[in-house]
Design a protein around this motif. Structure first.
Motif, short mmCIF file in Angstrom:
data_model
loop_
_atom_site.label_atom_id
_atom_site.label_comp_id
_atom_site.label_asym_id
_atom_site.label_seq_id
_atom_site.Cartn_x
_atom_site.Cartn_y
_atom_site.Cartn_z
N GLY A 245 -15.14 0.36 31.75
CA GLY A 245 -15.89 -0.79 32.37
C GLY A 245 -15.01 -1.58 33.33
N LEU A 246 -14.06 -1.89 32.81
CA LEU A 246 -13.13 -3.06 33.56
C LEU A 246 -12.47 -2.27 34.80
CD1 LEU A 246 -11.10 -4.62 30.59
CD2 LEU A 246 -13.07 -5.66 31.79
N TYR A 247 -12.18 -1.08 34.60
CA TYR A 247 -11.63 -0.43 36.20
C TYR A 247 -12.87 -0.42 37.13
CZ TYR A 247 -8.56 2.19 32.90
OH TYR A 247 -7.82 2.82 31.85
N LEU A 248 -14.09 -0.33 36.45
CA LEU A 248 -15.21 -0.22 37.46
C LEU A 248 -15.48 -1.38 38.06
CD1 LEU A 248 -16.99 2.63 35.46
CD2 LEU A 248 -16.43 2.73 37.74
N TYR A 249 -15.53 -2.44 37.19
CA TYR A 249 -16.10 -3.81 37.59
C TYR A 249 -15.13 -4.26 38.53
CZ TYR A 249 -19.41 -4.69 33.92
OH TYR A 249 -20.53 -5.00 32.93
N CYS A 250 -13.72 -3.94 38.53
CA CYS A 250 -12.68 -4.33 39.62
C CYS A 250 -12.83 -3.65 40.84
CB CYS A 250 -11.23 -3.88 39.27
SG CYS A 250 -10.74 -5.25 37.62
N ALA A 251 -13.31 -2.40 40.85
CA ALA A 251 -13.80 -1.48 41.76
C ALA A 251 -14.83 -2.21 42.61
CB ALA A 251 -13.84 -0.01 41.78
N LYS B 177 -11.75 5.25 21.12
CA LYS B 177 -12.42 5.49 22.01
C LYS B 177 -13.42 4.32 22.64
CE LYS B 177 -16.24 8.80 23.07
NZ LYS B 177 -17.54 8.15 23.01
N VAL B 178 -13.78 3.68 21.56
CA VAL B 178 -14.68 2.48 22.10
C VAL B 178 -13.63 1.48 22.81
CG1 VAL B 178 -15.90 0.43 21.35
CG2 VAL B 178 -16.31 2.78 20.30
N GLN B 179 -12.57 1.18 22.55
CA GLN B 179 -11.55 0.67 23.55
C GLN B 179 -11.51 1.06 24.75
OE1 GLN B 179 -7.65 0.32 22.27
NE2 GLN B 179 -7.15 -1.64 23.38
N GLY C 268 -21.49 -0.86 39.90
CA GLY C 268 -21.89 -1.79 38.81
C GLY C 268 -22.66 -1.30 37.62
N GLN C 269 -23.59 -0.45 38.08
CA GLN C 269 -24.31 0.20 36.95
C GLN C 269 -23.53 1.10 36.24
OE1 GLN C 269 -27.90 3.50 36.80
NE2 GLN C 269 -28.54 1.69 38.08
N HIS C 270 -22.61 1.94 36.87
CA HIS C 270 -21.82 2.50 35.99
C HIS C 270 -20.84 1.73 35.02
CE1 HIS C 270 -19.02 6.48 36.41
NE2 HIS C 270 -19.01 6.01 35.30
N ALA C 271 -20.49 0.73 35.36
CA ALA C 271 -19.63 -0.37 34.71
C ALA C 271 -20.52 -0.86 33.72
CB ALA C 271 -19.18 -1.56 35.49
N HIS C 272 -21.61 -1.22 33.77
CA HIS C 272 -22.36 -1.75 32.69
C HIS C 272 -22.67 -0.70 31.50
CE1 HIS C 272 -23.15 -5.22 35.09
NE2 HIS C 272 -23.89 -4.70 35.80
N SER C 273 -22.74 0.47 32.05
CA SER C 273 -23.11 1.48 31.33
C SER C 273 -22.02 1.78 30.13
CB SER C 273 -23.27 3.08 31.88
OG SER C 273 -24.47 2.98 32.48
N GLU C 274 -20.62 1.75 30.64
CA GLU C 274 -19.61 1.59 29.90
C GLU C 274 -19.57 0.60 28.72
OE1 GLU C 274 -17.41 4.24 29.89
OE2 GLU C 274 -17.51 5.06 31.85
N ILE C 275 -19.78 -0.64 29.31
CA ILE C 275 -19.90 -1.74 28.43
C ILE C 275 -20.93 -1.63 27.40
CG2 ILE C 275 -20.15 -4.36 27.92
CD1 ILE C 275 -17.30 -3.15 29.39
#
Lengths: 94, 325
Positions: B90-96, B82-84, B50-57
């Motif tokens: 973030g989405l890959y990670l949220y799904c994980a 790049k921003v996309q 989750g923290q990893h995903a938040h960091s991407e976003i």
């Protein structure tokens, strides 16, 4: 009325005529939007030529605890593999 | 590193099951969402992914800042891509994370309420165009150090997300270095901007790995579970060893007079960042913490009518379809 968009499983057929392959999941309000999102999330670098989207809730999966009864019988049937049979070299390629 | 100071959660499970679980991990097996797992493993992973995903976003914000002001149309298109990608990561990670039994909205709300963190690095401002170079080169470079080994992590969905992310991340670092080259080899004013960006991002990049954790029981547990693959110090050393020659090529100076090759250890010596600054940033007192969370909160609030509207449209259409059948 906030309700979370449902989850969809995404399958993509790559460039080379292979099967659709599961690549991940995403949230979308309906199938049409799920395909649009899948395009943006999973094919930004030409990864695919076709997309399937399936509501995650409709997938039935085998249970990990059934791994033994489901898959072990195949382990004992080595004769299903061609390498089980010794064919003499003289016969040539078979 | 995009997940910092993730403390492992205690586990209250059947010891026999724990032993069997550890044996699976030691044998290199992947743990999949429906498999039995210790409660601590599940909770720690939710926190970490989750923290990893938040960091991407949140990480989209410092760079999004420059999209409209990129110096050329090509640079603008590249930065946009790049921003996309970061949104995608973030989405890959949220799904994980969701495969572990937490919902997307719960994760978002935990970010907005401050219950969950994102990487300290994104609380620093991006003041000049050279910062786009420094962020790609240093911040993405530091992230890659951590993400490459995580492709072998024990949790299947996390490992698979990492494989996708790593493929794309190398584009990010190279585009950053490309910007740095352009500026470092440009006019004296451009070179000075590049040096200034390096000066400001050097120590915050070193902080990304988190404080030394060689004596931390949490890290030891996470490493046994293979959800952390290296100690923070190992990764930081690797990052410095990779980056110093890259800075030399650019003709830029690392803002640390202690940086010196150490033949004995086969790596560079360097100074530790100011850890009191790191803890302040983590606590919410960095230069941009408030602004970043405000931007995420605004996006969440302003997007509510749209999310709801699409959902209402979808259910209306589904009802109409049923009626027609």
């Amino acid at each position: 009325m906030s309700s979370e968009w449902p989850l969809w499983e995404i399958f993509i057929r790559g460039q080379h005529g292979l099967n659709h392959r599961h690549v991940g999941s995403l949230h979308a309000p309906d199938a049409e939007m799920a395909i649009k999102h899948a395009r943006d999330v999973y094919t930004r670098r030409n990864e695919g030529v076709s997309i399937w989207v399936v509501p995650s809730a409709t997938i039935t999966a085998s249970s990990p605890s059934d791994k033994g009864p489901l898959f072990e019988p195949a382990n004992a049937k080595v004769y299903r593999h061609p390498t089980f049979f010794d064919i003499p070299d003289e016969v040539g390629k078979m | 590193m995009y997940a910092q100071m993730v403390t492992s959660e205690a586990t209250n499970d059947d010891p026999a099951k724990l032993v069997a679980f550890q044996a699976r991990i030691d044998a290199g097996e992947k743990i999949e969402p429906k498999d039995w797992m210790p409660e601590g493993y599940r909770k720690t992973l939710i926190r970490q992914i989750g923290q990893h995903a938040h960091s991407e976003i949140v990480g989209q914000l410092p760079e999004g800042n420059w999209i409209t002001r990129a110096p050329t149309l090509e640079r603008k298109a590249i930065l946009l891509a790049k921003v996309q990608d970061e949104a995608g990561h973030g989405l890959y990670l949220y799904c994980a994370a969701e495969t572990l039994g937490v919902s997307r909205d719960e994760l978002t709300e935990a970010l907005l309420s401050g219950k969950m963190k994102y990487s300290s690095i994104f609380n620093y401002p991006t003041l000049t165009w050279a910062d786009m170079g420094a962020v790609g080169w240093l911040v993405d470079g530091a992230a890659i150090m951590n993400q490459v080994p995580l492709q072998r992590t024990s949790f299947g969905p996390y490992a698979r997300a990492m494989v996708r992310i790593c493929k794309e991340e190398s584009f990010h670092q190279r585009q950053g270095y490309d910007i740095m080259m352009k500026m470092a080899f440009g006019t004296p004013a451009q070179k000075a901007m590049a040096q200034d960006a390096l000066n400001r991002f050097w120590y915050p990049s070193l902080m990304m790995f988190g404080p030394s954790d060689k004596d931390s029981v949490h890290s030891a547990q996470s490493m046994a579970w293979k959800i952390k693959m290296n100690t923070n110090d190992e990764l930081r050393q690797k990052f410095v060893d990779q980056t110093v020659p890259q800075a030399e090529y650019l003709g830029l100076t690392i803002p640390d007079p202690a940086v010196k090759w150490n033949e004995d250890k086969g790596g560079y010596d360097f100074s530790e960042p100011d850890w009191s600054e790191f803890f302040e940033v983590i606590k919410g007192n960095g230069p941009c913490n408030a602004e970043r969370l405000e931007a995420r909160q605004k996006a969440w609030d302003d997007g509510a009518w749209f999310r709801d509207g699409l959902m209402a449209h979808a259910s209306k259409r589904a009802t109409a379809k049923v009626a027609a059948e």
